[in-house]
Design an enzyme around this catalytic site. Structure first.
Site, PDB file in Angstrom:
ATOM      1  N   GLY A   1      36.895  38.598  42.585  1.00 23.82           N
ATOM      2  CA  GLY A   1      36.244  38.844  41.303  1.00 23.82           C
ATOM      3  C   GLY A   1      36.421  37.653  40.384  1.00 23.82           C
ATOM      4  O   GLY A   1      36.430  37.775  39.169  1.00 23.82           O
TER       5      GLY A   1
ATOM      6  N   PHE B   1      47.551  46.325  33.041  1.00 19.13           N
ATOM      7  CA  PHE B   1      48.656  45.365  33.157  1.00 19.13           C
ATOM      8  C   PHE B   1      49.142  44.870  31.790  1.00 19.13           C
ATOM      9  O   PHE B   1      50.100  44.085  31.742  1.00 19.13           O
ATOM     10  CB  PHE B   1      48.232  44.165  34.010  1.00 19.13           C
TER      11      PHE B   1
ATOM     12  N   GLY C   1      34.327  37.061  37.291  1.00 20.91           N
ATOM     13  CA  GLY C   1      34.232  38.159  36.329  1.00 20.91           C
ATOM     14  C   GLY C   1      35.024  37.916  35.052  1.00 20.91           C
ATOM     15  O   GLY C   1      35.722  36.910  34.926  1.00 20.91           O
TER      16      GLY C   1
ATOM     17  N   LYS D   1      31.426  48.215  31.127  1.00 16.29           N
ATOM     18  CA  LYS D   1      32.424  48.909  31.956  1.00 16.29           C
ATOM     19  C   LYS D   1      31.742  49.964  32.821  1.00 16.29           C
ATOM     20  O   LYS D   1      30.943  50.759  32.344  1.00 16.29           O
ATOM     21  CB  LYS D   1      33.472  49.569  31.055  1.00 16.29           C
TER      22      LYS D   1
ATOM     23  N   HIS E   1      35.794  50.756  24.964  1.00 16.06           N
ATOM     24  CA  HIS E   1      35.613  49.557  25.779  1.00 16.06           C
ATOM     25  C   HIS E   1      34.254  48.923  25.534  1.00 16.06           C
ATOM     26  O   HIS E   1      33.355  49.525  24.960  1.00 16.06           O
ATOM     27  CB  HIS E   1      35.727  49.896  27.278  1.00 16.06           C
TER      28      HIS E   1
HETATM   29  N1  LIG Z   1      44.306  47.058  35.503  1.00 13.83           N
HETATM   30  C1  LIG Z   1      43.991  46.350  34.423  1.00 13.83           C
HETATM   31  O1  LIG Z   1      44.874  45.914  33.647  1.00 13.83           O
HETATM   32  C2  LIG Z   1      42.562  46.042  34.140  1.00 13.83           C
HETATM   33  C3  LIG Z   1      41.600  46.524  34.978  1.00 13.83           C
HETATM   34  N2  LIG Z   1      40.299  46.181  34.810  1.00 13.83           N
HETATM   35  C4  LIG Z   1      39.356  46.622  35.827  1.00 13.83           C
HETATM   36  O2  LIG Z   1      38.994  45.480  36.599  1.00 13.83           O
HETATM   37  C5  LIG Z   1      37.660  45.638  37.098  1.00 13.83           C
HETATM   38  C6  LIG Z   1      36.832  44.416  36.730  1.00 13.83           C
HETATM   39  O3  LIG Z   1      36.677  44.372  35.337  1.00 13.83           O
HETATM   40  P1  LIG Z   1      35.827  43.165  34.687  1.00 13.83           P
HETATM   41  O4  LIG Z   1      36.456  41.866  35.017  1.00 13.83           O
HETATM   42  O5  LIG Z   1      35.589  43.522  33.267  1.00 13.83           O
HETATM   43  O6  LIG Z   1      34.445  43.300  35.489  1.00 13.83           O
HETATM   44  P2  LIG Z   1      33.360  42.157  35.743  1.00 13.83           P
HETATM   45  O7  LIG Z   1      32.121  42.866  36.190  1.00 13.83           O
HETATM   46  O8  LIG Z   1      33.296  41.236  34.570  1.00 13.83           O
HETATM   47  O9  LIG Z   1      33.964  41.318  36.965  1.00 13.83           O
HETATM   48  C7  LIG Z   1      33.928  41.798  38.297  1.00 13.83           C
HETATM   49  C8  LIG Z   1      33.631  40.597  39.187  1.00 13.83           C
HETATM   50  O10 LIG Z   1      33.780  40.975  40.553  1.00 13.83           O
HETATM   51  C9  LIG Z   1      32.638  40.489  41.261  1.00 13.83           C
HETATM   52  N3  LIG Z   1      32.478  41.247  42.499  1.00 13.83           N
HETATM   53  C10 LIG Z   1      31.720  42.339  42.735  1.00 13.83           C
HETATM   54  N4  LIG Z   1      31.856  42.736  44.004  1.00 13.83           N
HETATM   55  C11 LIG Z   1      32.716  41.869  44.594  1.00 13.83           C
HETATM   56  C12 LIG Z   1      33.261  41.730  45.889  1.00 13.83           C
HETATM   57  N5  LIG Z   1      32.933  42.590  46.873  1.00 13.83           N
HETATM   58  N6  LIG Z   1      34.129  40.722  46.139  1.00 13.83           N
HETATM   59  C13 LIG Z   1      34.460  39.840  45.157  1.00 13.83           C
HETATM   60  N7  LIG Z   1      33.967  39.899  43.899  1.00 13.83           N
HETATM   61  C14 LIG Z   1      33.108  40.914  43.634  1.00 13.83           C
HETATM   62  C15 LIG Z   1      31.496  40.634  40.287  1.00 13.83           C
HETATM   63  O11 LIG Z   1      30.378  39.885  40.692  1.00 13.83           O
HETATM   64  P3  LIG Z   1      28.931  40.408  40.197  1.00 13.83           P
HETATM   65  O12 LIG Z   1      28.978  40.462  38.706  1.00 13.83           O
HETATM   66  O13 LIG Z   1      27.994  39.376  40.739  1.00 13.83           O
HETATM   67  O14 LIG Z   1      28.748  41.760  40.826  1.00 13.83           O
HETATM   68  C16 LIG Z   1      32.169  40.097  39.022  1.00 13.83           C
HETATM   69  O15 LIG Z   1      32.138  38.690  38.974  1.00 13.83           O
HETATM   70  C17 LIG Z   1      37.160  46.971  36.548  1.00 13.83           C
HETATM   71  O16 LIG Z   1      37.392  47.982  37.500  1.00 13.83           O
HETATM   72  C18 LIG Z   1      38.070  47.216  35.342  1.00 13.83           C
HETATM   73  O17 LIG Z   1      38.244  48.599  35.054  1.00 13.83           O
HETATM   74  C19 LIG Z   1      39.879  45.370  33.768  1.00 13.83           C
HETATM   75  C20 LIG Z   1      40.805  44.891  32.877  1.00 13.83           C
HETATM   76  C21 LIG Z   1      42.232  45.201  32.995  1.00 13.83           C
HETATM   77  O1  LIG Z   2      37.208  47.696  32.232  1.00 12.59           O
HETATM   78  C1  LIG Z   2      38.047  47.201  31.441  1.00 12.59           C
HETATM   79  O2  LIG Z   2      37.818  46.281  30.624  1.00 12.59           O
HETATM   80  C2  LIG Z   2      39.419  47.761  31.512  1.00 12.59           C
HETATM   81  N1  LIG Z   2      39.686  48.635  32.448  1.00 12.59           N
HETATM   82  C3  LIG Z   2      40.979  49.203  32.707  1.00 12.59           C
HETATM   83  C4  LIG Z   2      40.900  50.721  32.658  1.00 12.59           C
HETATM   84  O3  LIG Z   2      39.867  51.254  33.171  1.00 12.59           O
HETATM   85  O4  LIG Z   2      41.860  51.332  32.154  1.00 12.59           O
HETATM   86  C5  LIG Z   2      42.079  48.606  31.857  1.00 12.59           C
HETATM   87  C6  LIG Z   2      41.661  48.191  30.491  1.00 12.59           C
HETATM   88  O5  LIG Z   2      41.390  49.334  29.712  1.00 12.59           O
HETATM   89  C7  LIG Z   2      40.443  47.297  30.533  1.00 12.59           C
END
Ligand SMILES: NC(=O)C1=CN([C@@H]2O[C@H](COP(=O)(O)OP(=O)(O)OC[C@H]3O[C@@H](n4cnc5c(N)ncnc54)[C@H](OP(=O)(O)O)[C@@H]3O)[C@@H](O)[C@H]2O)C=CC1
Ligand SMILES: O=C(O)C1=N[C@H](C(=O)O)C[C@H](O)C1
Length: 247
Positions: free
Chosen positions: A8, A106, A11, A137, A133
């Protein structure tokens, strides 16, 4: 030097993780993988730990590949139901040396919010969650709100608290929000937001609000790097960053 890959990588969060790994003296960015890229690049680059911030629809396939190939994983991607966690445990049974950390949030403040909410829940008649959010999302409620609700419900049950007061008898579709283990969760998606959560607790004559705001995605970096640096010494599945924080 630890070889770290990012799934990712293009992203919103993935880009922050690429920057963080590249800035760390003890870590080497061995692979940056985004949608459409082959996962086999992780093998060619001798990647030892992978950070995954992709999408709930693809994370299980990514995890299966990582575990099958003996690569430790720090998973931020959300959408992990109990069934999915059980599946990951089955996969790990075949690869007991592999460590997998899955955490809904995290950010240190978010982790503390979940703990404070669980601590407070037993003292209050009512508890509801509002998570807010950005509109890109995919999942609702958030993984953080879902986990927070589960912890609140566990604490209330342990304290023997009964049903929350609610006289609702006529409701527009989903007007009272989602119910997670009996706790109401309300999801807001508004442009300009990043990641925010409020837990509202109420009882006779008072309310308590516990709020966390991730103002930008660097808030997730310290917790992820804690996991990256520690995962190889924690084989099996760890859910939540708390054990890495000695919480
Ligand atoms: N646990 C935590 O602390 C946090 C968790 N999250 C979670 O993280 C996830 C991502 O969030 P966010 O960064 O905002 O999302 P984004 O959509 O901005 O980023 C996701 C990225 O993953 C890419 N992607 C999609 N499919 C694949 C694959 N099979 N292999 C590799 N890359 C792939 C997407 O490409 P494309 O756009 O071309 O599809 C995109 O670039 C969500 O589930 C969110 O809930 C987010 C923030 C904090
Ligand atoms: O999608 C997000 O941005 C985030 N997703 C995580 C969640 O689903 O709890 C963590 C954080 O809220 C950001």
């Amino acid at each position: 030097m630890l070889n770290v890959g990012v799934l990712g990588s293009g992203g919103k969060v993935g880009r922050a993780m690429v920057d963080a790994v590249e800035a760390a003296d003890d870590l080497s960015l061995s692979a940056a993988v985004d949608a459409g890229d082959m996962l086999t690049g992780l093998l060619d680059s001798n990647t030892q730990v992978v950070i995954d911030f992709t999408h709930p629809d693809v994370v299980m396939d990514n995890l299966k590949f990582l575990i099958d190939n003996g690569i430790h994983a720090v998973i931020g991607t959300t959408g992990f139901t109990d069934d999915r966690l059980d599946t990951v445990r089955e996969w790990l049974a075949e690869k007991p040396e592999v460590g997998v950390l899955i955490a809904p949030n995290f950010a240190i403040g978010a982790v503390l919010t979940m703990r404070f909410a669980a601590q407070a829940a037993r003292f209050f008649d009512s508890v509801e969650i509002i998570e807010l959010h950005h509109p890109s999302k995919a999942d609702a409620p958030s993984g953080t709100a879902t986990r927070t609700a589960e912890l609140i419900a566990e604490a209330r049950e342990e304290a023997g608290r009964g049903k929350m007061p609610d006289a609702t008898s006529a409701e527009f579709d989903r007007a009272r929000g989602a119910r997670v283990d009996g706790v109401r969760v309300h999801s807001v998606r508004v442009a300009g937001l990043v990641a925010h959560q409020e837990v509202l607790l109420g009882t006779q004559g008072e309310t308590l609000t516990i709020r966390h705001d991730s103002l930008d995605r660097s808030s997730f970096v310290p917790g992820v790097l804690l996991g990256v640096r520690g995962i190889s010494s924690r084989p099996g599945l760890t859910v939540g960053i708390e054990p890495f924080m000695d919480l």
